[in-house]
Write a protein that holds these residues in place. Sequence first.
Motif, PDB file in Angstrom:
ATOM      1  N   PRO A   1      50.688  28.740  51.984  1.00 41.43           N
ATOM      2  CA  PRO A   1      51.082  28.806  53.395  1.00 41.43           C
ATOM      3  C   PRO A   1      51.621  30.199  53.723  1.00 41.43           C
ATOM      4  CG  PRO A   1      51.887  26.790  52.395  1.00 41.43           C
ATOM      5  CD  PRO A   1      51.343  27.635  51.274  1.00 41.43           C
ATOM      6  N   GLY A   2      51.247  30.682  54.894  1.00 43.10           N
ATOM      7  CA  GLY A   2      51.716  31.993  55.327  1.00 43.10           C
ATOM      8  C   GLY A   2      50.865  33.142  54.826  1.00 43.10           C
ATOM      9  N   ARG A   3      49.818  32.849  54.082  1.00 44.73           N
ATOM     10  CA  ARG A   3      48.930  33.882  53.547  1.00 44.73           C
ATOM     11  C   ARG A   3      47.499  33.568  53.969  1.00 44.73           C
ATOM     12  NH1 ARG A   3      51.660  36.803  49.525  1.00 44.73           N
ATOM     13  NH2 ARG A   3      50.072  38.372  49.967  1.00 44.73           N
ATOM     14  N   VAL A   4      46.611  34.549  53.899  1.00 49.55           N
ATOM     15  CA  VAL A   4      45.215  34.374  54.283  1.00 49.55           C
ATOM     16  C   VAL A   4      44.310  35.124  53.311  1.00 49.55           C
ATOM     17  CG1 VAL A   4      45.758  34.107  56.745  1.00 49.55           C
ATOM     18  CG2 VAL A   4      45.169  36.377  55.845  1.00 49.55           C
ATOM     19  N   MET A   5      43.042  34.716  53.290  1.00 48.19           N
ATOM     20  CA  MET A   5      41.975  35.459  52.622  1.00 48.19           C
ATOM     21  C   MET A   5      40.850  35.594  53.634  1.00 48.19           C
ATOM     22  SD  MET A   5      41.732  33.802  48.784  1.00 48.19           S
ATOM     23  CE  MET A   5      40.952  35.150  47.909  1.00 48.19           C
ATOM     24  N   THR A   6      40.120  36.697  53.568  1.00 50.60           N
ATOM     25  CA  THR A   6      38.980  36.853  54.458  1.00 50.60           C
ATOM     26  C   THR A   6      37.796  36.082  53.886  1.00 50.60           C
ATOM     27  OG1 THR A   6      38.077  38.815  53.370  1.00 50.60           O
ATOM     28  CG2 THR A   6      39.759  39.185  55.088  1.00 50.60           C
ATOM     29  N   TYR A   7      36.785  35.877  54.724  1.00 53.40           N
ATOM     30  CA  TYR A   7      35.564  35.228  54.263  1.00 53.40           C
ATOM     31  C   TYR A   7      34.984  36.020  53.083  1.00 53.40           C
ATOM     32  CZ  TYR A   7      35.805  32.817  58.776  1.00 53.40           C
ATOM     33  OH  TYR A   7      36.209  32.071  59.850  1.00 53.40           O
ATOM     34  N   GLY A   8      35.000  37.342  53.193  1.00 54.86           N
ATOM     35  CA  GLY A   8      34.503  38.192  52.113  1.00 54.86           C
ATOM     36  C   GLY A   8      35.351  38.100  50.861  1.00 54.86           C
ATOM     37  N   ASP A   9      36.680  37.982  51.024  1.00 53.23           N
ATOM     38  CA  ASP A   9      37.561  37.819  49.864  1.00 53.23           C
ATOM     39  C   ASP A   9      37.196  36.572  49.077  1.00 53.23           C
ATOM     40  OD1 ASP A   9      39.082  40.049  50.638  1.00 53.23           O
ATOM     41  OD2 ASP A   9      40.672  38.840  51.552  1.00 53.23           O
TER      42      ASP A   9
ATOM     43  N   TRP B   1      35.919  36.467  45.314  1.00 47.85           N
ATOM     44  CA  TRP B   1      36.682  35.721  44.324  1.00 47.85           C
ATOM     45  C   TRP B   1      35.775  34.765  43.548  1.00 47.85           C
ATOM     46  CZ3 TRP B   1      40.721  31.397  45.272  1.00 47.85           C
ATOM     47  CH2 TRP B   1      41.601  31.317  44.197  1.00 47.85           C
ATOM     48  N   LEU B   2      34.838  34.150  44.273  1.00 46.26           N
ATOM     49  CA  LEU B   2      33.893  33.231  43.643  1.00 46.26           C
ATOM     50  C   LEU B   2      32.807  33.976  42.881  1.00 46.26           C
ATOM     51  CD1 LEU B   2      33.437  30.638  46.519  1.00 46.26           C
ATOM     52  CD2 LEU B   2      34.685  30.313  44.369  1.00 46.26           C
ATOM     53  N   GLY B   3      32.574  35.233  43.226  1.00 46.91           N
ATOM     54  CA  GLY B   3      31.510  35.999  42.604  1.00 46.91           C
ATOM     55  C   GLY B   3      30.140  35.541  43.039  1.00 46.91           C
ATOM     56  N   GLU B   4      30.074  34.981  44.243  1.00 47.27           N
ATOM     57  CA  GLU B   4      28.813  34.422  44.734  1.00 47.27           C
ATOM     58  C   GLU B   4      28.843  34.357  46.257  1.00 47.27           C
ATOM     59  OE1 GLU B   4      26.310  30.243  44.255  1.00 47.27           O
ATOM     60  OE2 GLU B   4      28.190  30.503  43.191  1.00 47.27           O
ATOM     61  N   GLY B   5      27.686  34.559  46.860  1.00 45.45           N
ATOM     62  CA  GLY B   5      27.580  34.458  48.309  1.00 45.45           C
ATOM     63  C   GLY B   5      28.196  35.664  48.997  1.00 45.45           C
ATOM     64  N   GLY B   6      28.431  35.505  50.270  1.00 51.61           N
ATOM     65  CA  GLY B   6      29.012  36.567  51.070  1.00 51.61           C
ATOM     66  C   GLY B   6      29.807  35.960  52.204  1.00 51.61           C
ATOM     67  N   PRO B   7      30.350  36.814  53.078  1.00 51.26           N
ATOM     68  CA  PRO B   7      31.180  36.314  54.177  1.00 51.26           C
ATOM     69  C   PRO B   7      30.475  35.285  55.063  1.00 51.26           C
ATOM     70  CG  PRO B   7      31.293  38.708  54.044  1.00 51.26           C
ATOM     71  CD  PRO B   7      30.248  38.268  53.070  1.00 51.26           C
ATOM     72  N   ARG B   8      29.212  35.486  55.339  1.00 51.26           N
ATOM     73  CA  ARG B   8      28.492  34.546  56.209  1.00 51.26           C
ATOM     74  C   ARG B   8      28.349  33.176  55.562  1.00 51.26           C
ATOM     75  NH1 ARG B   8      25.276  37.054  60.596  1.00 51.26           N
ATOM     76  NH2 ARG B   8      25.879  39.243  60.602  1.00 51.26           N
TER      77      ARG B   8
ATOM     78  N   ARG C   1      43.501  29.570  57.093  1.00 56.59           N
ATOM     79  CA  ARG C   1      43.855  30.552  56.063  1.00 56.59           C
ATOM     80  C   ARG C   1      42.648  31.357  55.577  1.00 56.59           C
ATOM     81  NH1 ARG C   1      47.471  26.330  52.728  1.00 56.59           N
ATOM     82  NH2 ARG C   1      49.018  25.933  54.352  1.00 56.59           N
ATOM     83  N   VAL C   2      41.448  31.042  56.041  1.00 49.60           N
ATOM     84  CA  VAL C   2      40.241  31.810  55.718  1.00 49.60           C
ATOM     85  C   VAL C   2      39.813  32.458  57.031  1.00 49.60           C
ATOM     86  CG1 VAL C   2      37.913  31.744  54.762  1.00 49.60           C
ATOM     87  CG2 VAL C   2      39.660  30.165  53.886  1.00 49.60           C
ATOM     88  N   VAL C   3      39.870  33.785  57.075  1.00 46.63           N
ATOM     89  CA  VAL C   3      39.843  34.486  58.357  1.00 46.63           C
ATOM     90  C   VAL C   3      38.873  35.669  58.388  1.00 46.63           C
ATOM     91  CG1 VAL C   3      42.246  33.850  58.784  1.00 46.63           C
ATOM     92  CG2 VAL C   3      41.732  36.037  57.700  1.00 46.63           C
ATOM     93  N   ARG C   4      38.706  36.210  59.576  1.00 48.02           N
ATOM     94  CA  ARG C   4      37.918  37.429  59.763  1.00 48.02           C
ATOM     95  C   ARG C   4      38.697  38.620  59.215  1.00 48.02           C
ATOM     96  NH1 ARG C   4      35.693  37.498  65.847  1.00 48.02           N
ATOM     97  NH2 ARG C   4      36.037  39.686  65.350  1.00 48.02           N
ATOM     98  N   SER C   5      37.986  39.609  58.727  1.00 53.42           N
ATOM     99  CA  SER C   5      38.649  40.765  58.112  1.00 53.42           C
ATOM    100  C   SER C   5      39.419  41.617  59.110  1.00 53.42           C
ATOM    101  CB  SER C   5      37.635  41.627  57.369  1.00 53.42           C
ATOM    102  OG  SER C   5      36.662  42.130  58.256  1.00 53.42           O
TER     103      SER C   5
END
Length: 151
Positions: free
Chosen positions: A27-35, A39-46, A63-67
């Motif tokens: 809570p209170g933190r975010v990761m971008t779609y690209g992050d 982190w997964l080592g697969e796919g991309g932001p889209r 918590r999963v957001v635009r960069s």
Amino acid sequence: MDRVSDELPELPEYAERVLDVAEQIPPGRVMTYGDVAEWLGEGGPRQVGRVMALYGAAAPWWRVVRSDGALLPGHELRALGHYREESTPLREASRAAEGHLPRLDMRRARWDGGAEGGDGAGSRSARAGETAVAARAAGAECEVGGGAAHI
């Protein structure tokens, strides 16, 4: 007329992994779609965005957001309520900004996947990614929203 099953369709493996990451963001933190993709080592932001749009309704989608820190179009007020409740760092909008909506303060809010208490900078933590895989292997279940619910 065919009988409709009460069961949800099986969640694709990639979607399951994306949602696992979303659930680990404190809570209170975010990761971008690209992050998340990195982190997964697969796919991309889209691909991550597509998973969140289709399956993320029951996950902490805010918590999963635009960069760029902009709030999710169409869900700004719901997201803003979550951010304020969780004390997520925000940058107040200037008076010239459309709608006067704040943006996320990405420098302070971004989570790197490591132990909490850091400044959010740095590389993704392999140990945190392994935790998601281990939790899934141990039978931890992920609740997801129904079908094509858009967050």
